[in-house]
Write an enzyme that holds these catalytic residues in place. Structure first.
Site, PDB file in Angstrom:
ATOM      1  CG  ASP A  76      36.043  -5.291 -34.605  1.00  0.00           C
ATOM      2  OD1 ASP A  76      36.363  -5.151 -35.788  1.00  0.00           O
ATOM      3  OD2 ASP A  76      35.752  -6.231 -33.853  1.00  0.00           O
ATOM      4  CE  LYS A 127      43.397  -4.466 -37.348  1.00  0.00           C
ATOM      5  NZ  LYS A 127      42.218  -4.580 -36.498  1.00  0.00           N
ATOM      6  N   GLY A 136      36.590  -5.570 -41.676  1.00  0.00           N
ATOM      7  CA  GLY A 136      35.728  -4.423 -41.710  1.00  0.00           C
ATOM      8  C   GLY A 136      36.559  -3.461 -41.388  1.00  0.00           C
ATOM      9  CG  HIS A 137      40.344  -2.520 -41.853  1.00  0.00           C
ATOM     10  ND1 HIS A 137      41.350  -2.708 -42.280  1.00  0.00           N
ATOM     11  CD2 HIS A 137      40.007  -3.312 -40.898  1.00  0.00           C
ATOM     12  CE1 HIS A 137      42.184  -3.964 -41.454  1.00  0.00           C
ATOM     13  NE2 HIS A 137      41.191  -3.958 -40.671  1.00  0.00           N
ATOM     14  CD  GLN A 190      40.909 -10.623 -39.272  1.00  0.00           C
ATOM     15  OE1 GLN A 190      42.115 -11.083 -39.877  1.00  0.00           O
ATOM     16  NE2 GLN A 190      39.964 -10.234 -40.291  1.00  0.00           N
TER      17      GLN A 190
HETATM   18  P1  IMP Z   1      36.968 -16.022 -39.206  1.00  0.00           P
HETATM   19  O1  IMP Z   1      38.118 -15.144 -39.247  1.00  0.00           O
HETATM   20  O2  IMP Z   1      35.637 -15.582 -40.224  1.00  0.00           O
HETATM   21  O3  IMP Z   1      37.165 -17.369 -39.391  1.00  0.00           O
HETATM   22  O4  IMP Z   1      36.360 -16.019 -37.968  1.00  0.00           O
HETATM   23  C1  IMP Z   1      36.980 -16.418 -36.576  1.00  0.00           C
HETATM   24  C2  IMP Z   1      36.897 -15.791 -35.343  1.00  0.00           C
HETATM   25  O5  IMP Z   1      37.629 -14.324 -35.489  1.00  0.00           O
HETATM   26  C3  IMP Z   1      35.333 -15.304 -34.905  1.00  0.00           C
HETATM   27  O6  IMP Z   1      35.152 -15.039 -33.656  1.00  0.00           O
HETATM   28  C4  IMP Z   1      35.219 -13.816 -35.778  1.00  0.00           C
HETATM   29  O7  IMP Z   1      34.019 -13.284 -35.039  1.00  0.00           O
HETATM   30  C5  IMP Z   1      36.524 -13.160 -35.426  1.00  0.00           C
HETATM   31  N1  IMP Z   1      36.913 -12.245 -36.362  1.00  0.00           N
HETATM   32  C6  IMP Z   1      37.324 -12.515 -37.656  1.00  0.00           C
HETATM   33  N2  IMP Z   1      37.665 -11.035 -38.178  1.00  0.00           N
HETATM   34  C7  IMP Z   1      37.484 -10.271 -37.468  1.00  0.00           C
HETATM   35  C8  IMP Z   1      37.661  -8.855 -37.340  1.00  0.00           C
HETATM   36  O8  IMP Z   1      38.073  -8.200 -38.131  1.00  0.00           O
HETATM   37  N3  IMP Z   1      37.364  -8.248 -36.181  1.00  0.00           N
HETATM   38  C9  IMP Z   1      36.995  -8.861 -35.223  1.00  0.00           C
HETATM   39  N4  IMP Z   1      36.682 -10.218 -35.033  1.00  0.00           N
HETATM   40  C10 IMP Z   1      36.910 -10.817 -35.971  1.00  0.00           C
END
Ligand code: IMP
Length: 431
Positions: free
Chosen positions: A13, A16, A40-41, A223
């Site tokens: 977040d 990017k 979520g971009h 991420q």
């Molecule tokens: P997962 O990727 O859905 O398995 O989530 C694992 C961890 O990564 C959690 O704490 C999510 O909130 C975090 N996370 C996954 N994708 C994002 C992102 O795009 N932005 C911020 N946090 C993320």
């Protein structure tokens, strides 16, 4: 800048999407290299706001070739919806290609994600529930479904014959009562394959051809570094490798092909999900930053935890990614604060902690060492855009001092500065 990686230096977040869209202007090919529908971009063009989970952020520039690399996990239903939404808004990304080696997020992965999170107690990462972890787990366990399987009824049947009973037993052991229908899974996913047939390709060859032809390639991570499965806050991160090394694996090109790595740094820190966060703000101005910065998850809508910019985290990112430049975003969000702070290090158990710890219990005990900087004014979106138009010298002196301090502390020059969501609110200070 023939081959450039864009990587998040914090917990995702960082902005990017916006920076990738900006850099995509001078790129020929944009490749997303890892993650899936957990991302979520957000990209703003004029008054239009676009939010993507799977599509590369370069997709709005229709003349560019966009690629979903083998390192991405693809939820085909979501992908088709994103494409339909874009079509409805007049954007037709004819050139989008998806790696035949990319793994498919199946409906059972989402069920598994929920069941496992529930059973994990203190180890729960607070996932986005999009089936990301289970999909990558199946990939490594070698019974994942790949995009190429969606084009071959026999191959898909063979795999589902094995996987469906296995998942069914797993659900039961985790206390789930969902029943999977192999026939439904087969039909639904062969339909997806049909709908995407022309886009499924050997994208490694496509990207390599582009590099050999001297084209500019942008490799877009999702991420951030501190969510990386190897280098992030294990077990509270995600299941892929957002770091720059992941760009080589996830796009299918050798590491020697990469020329530069731009690290996106948000002017403060935010975190969705659980786990220690040393520079977290528990009081003023946390609410203000969350509201002004709209710090709510793009995918889940959850309020994000916010804190000061943390040099320890960014220094770590500089090292593991080999950063060549920083893109500092959302400086406008801090406008109007009398004082802006930066975390320079931690203390724990009466000692200085200078490197980001792997030990989560130690990290949880870390107290931030904060340095204070004078703030800068609160301007309207339009005023920030006008300021960006006048270039770096027009920025408030206090903001420039803050940027200089960051660049010095992490030993990486600032390449781009973003002071608003639109393309025009960007200052390019690359030589
Ligand atoms: P997962 O990727 O859905 O398995 O989530 C694992 C961890 O990564 C959690 O704490 C999510 O909130 C975090 N996370 C996954 N994708 C994002 C992102 O795009 N932005 C911020 N946090 C993320």
């Amino acid at each position: 800048m023939p081959v450039t990686v864009v990587v998040g230096t914090q917990w995702g977040d960082e902005g990017k999407g916006k920076i990738t869209d900006y850099l995509a202007e001078s790129a020929d090919v944009v490749v997303r290299y890892q993650g899936g529908t957990n991302a979520g971009h957000t990209v703003k063009v004029g008054e239009e706001v676009y939010k993507f989970q799977l599509l590369p952020s370069g997709i709005l520039r229709e003349e560019k070739t966009c690629v979903i690399g083998n390192g991405v996990v693809v939820d085909p239903g979501v992908l088709l919806r994103e494409l339909q939404d874009l079509n409805a808004r007049g954007v037709t990304p004819a050139t989008l290609r998806i790696s035949e080696r990319a793994h498919v997020i199946m409906p059972y992965h989402k069920v598994q994600d929920a069941l496992e999170e529930k059973g994990k107690g203190k180890l729960a990462a607070g996932t986005t529930m999009r089936g990301i972890g289970p999909c990558y787990t199946d990939k490594v366990a070698r019974y994942g479904i790949r995009m190429v399987d969606l084009l071959d009824a026999e191959a898909l049947t063979e795999k589902l014959d094995v996987v469906v009973p296995l998942k069914q037993r797993l659900f039961k052991s985790l206390g789930g009562d969902e029943t999977l229908s192999k026939a439904d899974l087969l039909r639904e996913h062969l339909d997806y394959g049909e709908a995407l047939r022309d886009r499924i390709a050997d994208t490694s060859v496509l990207v390599d051809d582009a590099i050999r032809a001297g084209k500019d390639v942008l490799l877009e991570g999702a991420q951030g570094t501190h969510l990386d499965i190897d280098h992030g806050v294990y077990p509270y991160g995600t299941s892929s490798n957002p770091v720059a090394g992941g760009a080589s694996v996830g796009a299918g090109i050798g590491p020697t092909r990469i020329d530069s790595v731009i690290g996106i740094v948000k002017a403060y820190t935010s975190r969705v999900g659980t786990g220690p966060f040393p520079a977290e703000l528990h009081e003023d101005p946390a609410d203000r930053i969350r509201e002004v910065g709209h710090e709510y998850g793009t995918v889940t809508g959850r309020p994000r935890r916010v804190g000061w910019l943390d040099q320890v985290m960014v220094r770590f990112s500089s090292r593991v990614n080999g950063l060549t430049g920083l893109a500092v975003t959302r400086l406008d969000v801090l406008g109007g604060l009398d004082t802006v702070k930066m975390c320079t290090g931690y203390t724990a158990d009466g000692k200085d902690v200078t490197e980001f710890p792997a030990d989560m219990r130690l990290l949880a005990r870390c107290e931030p060492v904060l340095e204070e900087h004078p703030g800068w004014p609160d301007l309207t979106e339009r005023e920030w855009v006008e300021m960006a138009g006048r270039g770096y010298g027009a920025l408030p002196e206090t903001m420039r001092a803050y940027l200089d301090r960051l660049a010095e502390a992490v030993d990486v020059p600032v390449a781009l500065i973003s002071i608003g969501p639109s393309r025009a609110a960007t200052i390019d200070v690359r030589a």
